[in-house]
Write a protein that holds these residues in place. Structure first.
Motif, PDB file in Angstrom:
ATOM      1  N   SER A  34     102.309  32.766  45.338  1.00 54.58           N
ATOM      2  CA  SER A  34     102.212  32.288  43.901  1.00 54.58           C
ATOM      3  C   SER A  34     102.201  33.204  42.614  1.00 54.58           C
ATOM      4  N   CYS A  53      94.092  39.015  39.894  1.00 53.56           N
ATOM      5  CA  CYS A  53      94.571  37.453  39.744  1.00 53.56           C
ATOM      6  C   CYS A  53      95.198  37.112  38.498  1.00 53.56           C
ATOM      7  N   VAL A  62      92.747  30.137  41.828  1.00 52.17           N
ATOM      8  CA  VAL A  62      93.958  30.088  42.598  1.00 52.17           C
ATOM      9  C   VAL A  62      94.138  31.312  43.668  1.00 52.17           C
ATOM     10  N   CYS A  63      93.533  32.432  43.074  1.00 54.67           N
ATOM     11  CA  CYS A  63      93.753  33.664  43.699  1.00 54.67           C
ATOM     12  C   CYS A  63      92.454  33.623  44.859  1.00 54.67           C
ATOM     13  N   THR A  66      93.415  31.182  47.901  1.00 51.29           N
ATOM     14  CA  THR A  66      94.296  31.673  48.604  1.00 51.29           C
ATOM     15  C   THR A  66      94.073  32.836  49.573  1.00 51.29           C
TER      16      THR A  66
END
Ligand code: ADE
Length: 234
Positions: A34, A53, A62-63, A66
């Protein structure tokens, strides 16, 4: 003490905050997911995954998620620079988070206290005690001025006295930045121990627009030095 954190994730918003870790990783492998690069390698006897990130809570969330799903770290550390809120903090001083909060989370229109994280129904997310101790010890060993306190995150660069006072008073926060609260929130959901270390780049006030570009790179290096030391202790 038995070392239980063998795989450590390190997340920072900007390149200047992570380069000093990333470039020291041995046998690095890089994956992009992503749009975020995850560099996995070895450092101070541990497996370390380092990622930049991007700025703000969404990138940080998100980071973090993930990293948890892809690399299963035993803990995650968020590092970088911050605006100082507590009295007497100077540029390059360190703030180690006891807790993180999100100062822009606000469902007060529904009767909730400002900052309440609806669903988990807490305002402050506590950092992991062993990580906090290792960060404090590392700052001591390197003779860096440091304090323990609440770190407040939000999707705002805090650059006025008015914003500064609100965040400081509403959350008793020692420093403000834009990612730690999101990293902590995501870690809390998966019960991953986490910590936040920030080095002061500015006073989160009307002078911040000038101070941040002048001091961010130097302040970031101070935090990086403490992270290296912490990896040896943790
Ligand atoms: N990071 C460093 N300084 C900051 C500030 N004043 N506001 C938000 N994030 C920061």
């Amino acid at each position: 003490m038995k070392k239980k954190y063998k795989t450590v994730g390190i997340i920072a918003a900007m390149q200047i905050e992570i380069d000093g870790i990333r470039e020291k990783l041995q046998d690095p492998t890089v994956e992009t997911i992503s749009g975020i690069q995850y560099v996995r390698g070895h450092l101070h006897g541990k497996t370390v995954i380092a990622a930049k990130c991007g700025v703000g809570k969404v990138f940080a969330a998100v980071c973090t998620q993930t990293m948890i799903l892809r690399y299963a770290p035993d803990c995650i550390i968020n590092t970088g620079v911050a605006g100082g809120l507590a009295d007497n903090l100077q540029v390059m001083d360190l703030v180690i988070a006891s807790h993180v909060v999100q100062h822009d989370m606000d469902t007060s229109g529904l009767g909730d206290p400002v900052g309440l994280l609806s669903g988990i129904d807490i305002i402050q997310i506590p950092c992991d005690g062993e990580i906090v101790s290792a960060l404090e010890r590392s700052a001591q060993l390197l003779a860096r001025p440091h304090m323990l306190g609440v770190i407040a995150s939000g999707d705002t660069f805090v650059g006025t006295k008015q914003q500064r006072l609100r965040i400081r008073e509403q959350f008793h926060a020692a420093a403000c930045e834009m990612e730690g609260g999101a990293v902590g929130h995501v870690c809390y959901l998966s019960q991953i121990p986490f910590g936040v270390l920030r080095s002061i780049s500015d006073g989160a006030d009307d002078a911040s627009g000038m101070a941040f570009p002048a001091f961010a790179a130097k302040a970031a290096q101070t935090a990086v030095a403490v992270i290296h030391q912490m990896l040896e202790l943790l």
